[in-house]
Design a protein around this motif. Sequence first.
Motif, PDB file in Angstrom:
ATOM      1  N   SER A  96     -22.427  31.820 -31.774  1.00 14.69           N
ATOM      2  CA  SER A  96     -23.302  31.468 -32.892  1.00 14.69           C
ATOM      3  C   SER A  96     -22.842  32.226 -34.131  1.00 14.69           C
ATOM      4  CB  SER A  96     -24.747  31.863 -32.567  1.00 14.69           C
ATOM      5  OG  SER A  96     -24.865  33.277 -32.457  1.00 14.69           O
ATOM      6  N   PRO A  97     -23.304  31.813 -35.327  1.00 14.55           N
ATOM      7  CA  PRO A  97     -22.940  32.554 -36.539  1.00 14.55           C
ATOM      8  C   PRO A  97     -23.357  34.027 -36.469  1.00 14.55           C
ATOM      9  CG  PRO A  97     -23.795  30.402 -37.137  1.00 14.55           C
ATOM     10  CD  PRO A  97     -24.027  30.557 -35.649  1.00 14.55           C
ATOM     11  N   ALA A  98     -24.528  34.302 -35.904  1.00 18.16           N
ATOM     12  CA  ALA A  98     -24.984  35.695 -35.787  1.00 18.16           C
ATOM     13  C   ALA A  98     -24.088  36.481 -34.840  1.00 18.16           C
ATOM     14  CB  ALA A  98     -26.431  35.738 -35.304  1.00 18.16           C
ATOM     15  N   GLY A  99     -23.712  35.860 -33.727  1.00 15.16           N
ATOM     16  CA  GLY A  99     -22.827  36.521 -32.784  1.00 15.16           C
ATOM     17  C   GLY A  99     -21.474  36.804 -33.403  1.00 15.16           C
ATOM     18  N   SER A 100     -20.943  35.837 -34.152  1.00 13.05           N
ATOM     19  CA  SER A 100     -19.656  36.015 -34.812  1.00 13.05           C
ATOM     20  C   SER A 100     -19.726  37.118 -35.856  1.00 13.05           C
ATOM     21  CB  SER A 100     -19.214  34.705 -35.468  1.00 13.05           C
ATOM     22  OG  SER A 100     -17.980  34.853 -36.134  1.00 13.05           O
ATOM     23  N   ALA A 101     -20.810  37.145 -36.615  1.00 17.70           N
ATOM     24  CA  ALA A 101     -20.971  38.173 -37.647  1.00 17.70           C
ATOM     25  C   ALA A 101     -21.064  39.563 -37.037  1.00 17.70           C
ATOM     26  CB  ALA A 101     -22.207  37.882 -38.490  1.00 17.70           C
ATOM     27  N   LEU A 102     -21.795  39.695 -35.913  1.00 17.53           N
ATOM     28  CA  LEU A 102     -21.912  41.000 -35.261  1.00 17.53           C
ATOM     29  C   LEU A 102     -20.562  41.438 -34.696  1.00 17.53           C
ATOM     30  CD1 LEU A 102     -23.527  43.397 -34.326  1.00 17.53           C
ATOM     31  CD2 LEU A 102     -24.195  42.111 -32.282  1.00 17.53           C
ATOM     32  N   ARG A 103     -19.847  40.522 -34.068  1.00 14.61           N
ATOM     33  CA  ARG A 103     -18.528  40.890 -33.544  1.00 14.61           C
ATOM     34  C   ARG A 103     -17.599  41.330 -34.675  1.00 14.61           C
ATOM     35  NH1 ARG A 103     -19.929  36.508 -30.109  1.00 14.61           N
ATOM     36  NH2 ARG A 103     -18.934  34.990 -31.503  1.00 14.61           N
ATOM     37  N   GLY A 104     -17.623  40.596 -35.793  1.00 14.97           N
ATOM     38  CA  GLY A 104     -16.786  40.975 -36.931  1.00 14.97           C
ATOM     39  C   GLY A 104     -17.167  42.337 -37.482  1.00 14.97           C
ATOM     40  N   ALA A 105     -18.473  42.632 -37.545  1.00 16.29           N
ATOM     41  CA  ALA A 105     -18.934  43.930 -38.029  1.00 16.29           C
ATOM     42  C   ALA A 105     -18.475  45.053 -37.107  1.00 16.29           C
ATOM     43  CB  ALA A 105     -20.455  43.932 -38.145  1.00 16.29           C
ATOM     44  N   LEU A 106     -18.574  44.822 -35.806  1.00 15.05           N
ATOM     45  CA  LEU A 106     -18.155  45.835 -34.841  1.00 15.05           C
ATOM     46  C   LEU A 106     -16.646  46.064 -34.905  1.00 15.05           C
ATOM     47  CD1 LEU A 106     -20.365  44.783 -31.793  1.00 15.05           C
ATOM     48  CD2 LEU A 106     -20.769  46.638 -33.415  1.00 15.05           C
ATOM     49  N   ILE A 107     -15.887  44.994 -35.109  1.00 13.81           N
ATOM     50  CA  ILE A 107     -14.433  45.123 -35.239  1.00 13.81           C
ATOM     51  C   ILE A 107     -14.096  46.006 -36.437  1.00 13.81           C
ATOM     52  CG2 ILE A 107     -12.321  43.869 -35.831  1.00 13.81           C
ATOM     53  CD1 ILE A 107     -13.481  41.522 -34.152  1.00 13.81           C
ATOM     54  N   ARG A 108     -14.783  45.799 -37.559  1.00 15.48           N
ATOM     55  CA  ARG A 108     -14.506  46.604 -38.748  1.00 15.48           C
ATOM     56  C   ARG A 108     -14.889  48.068 -38.529  1.00 15.48           C
ATOM     57  NH1 ARG A 108     -15.955  41.621 -40.797  1.00 15.48           N
ATOM     58  NH2 ARG A 108     -18.174  42.089 -40.964  1.00 15.48           N
TER      59      ARG A 108
END
Length: 375
Positions: free
Chosen positions: A314-326
């Motif tokens: 989902s968009p929320a899941g993708s955003a959280l994964r991207g935040a954690l990667i950063r």
Amino acid sequence: DAVTGVQTCALPISQIAAQPKVFRMDVSHLPVFSGLSDDVVRDALAHFRPANVEFGMQLMEEGEADSTMLCVVDGELEIRTGDTLLGKAKAGEVVGEMALFGYGMRMATVEALTNADLLLLDRDGYAALRDSGSPVAKAVEQLALRTLMARLTSTSDRIAAMADGSPTGSVAPPKSFFQKVASLFGGGGRRQTSSLNHRAILEQAPFFQKFSEGGLDSLADMMVGVEYSPGEFVCSEGDSGDEMFIVAEGLLDVFINTGDDRVEPLASLEPGDAFGMLALFNNRPRMASCVARTDVACLALSKERWDAVVDAHSPAGSALRGALIRCLSDQLAFANARLSQLDLTKRKKSDQQASLLVVSAGMDTYGPAGRNGSK
């Protein structure tokens, strides 16, 4: 499944020579395409650039501006910062994920240890996958997370093995840093608080700015507020981890144990930073201790709720994964720099010892025994 129209890489990897060279590249073993239909894979491959590189070719240079991520299809790459070897990337692994999801700056130099076949994914290609809802975007994010966590774990272990460490009294309360924390602070001195504005904290954190409005609200509702006083532990090395944290207020220091009540700094955290993800992601004990340098407030997310969000397509899941990667990218960059510093110091000591041996050998040769070899 094949890729055609492969090009020969120029230097750096961001500049591909326009000399098409056709051959078949099997991508079925790559984790980013695992379990997906041929149609999904074929559509996704339209957003990757294939490349064939030769042994010894430099693909990335530390400090250059380029956000392309490399997926190794076949062959092996070497990753270095300065003269320090950080690791290697083999078939199925990725390199350059920090630049793709972060600031677009290379944090290491990469060279081909063998002839290699690669798939290149730049930001436009990744954005197209994500915006189209392709499951490959999620797979790329998850692989980047696993890669970063594995490298951070490995780097931290190497730092602990190489570092002399500092006395705990110079960086934390002068008490046994790890063994006595539970008895001294009652498990870390945690106190729940309802005074934090969860939505505003997430909204102001640079790592979470790509969340949708609904996704940010949903994540904010899942988190609880906790507080710690200076010197108290948010988490301790070796403990099992069942939640992650986002710093809302204050400063924290991250340390690893080097033995005999000595510790080595691993990172410094400030508002907006996230930590504690490793223990949730790979179900291993905490790899480091986090101690409050000042009064600290954090948002905590339990493992159960973490799993629900970070695994969601989902968009929320993708955003959280991207935040954690950063977040992990910043921590790994700090750890890599510390490892390079320790490695340089170690090599200097080794060179000095070698010089002393040479001088000693010279004294034996040209000393009391006489230059003609007789006394």
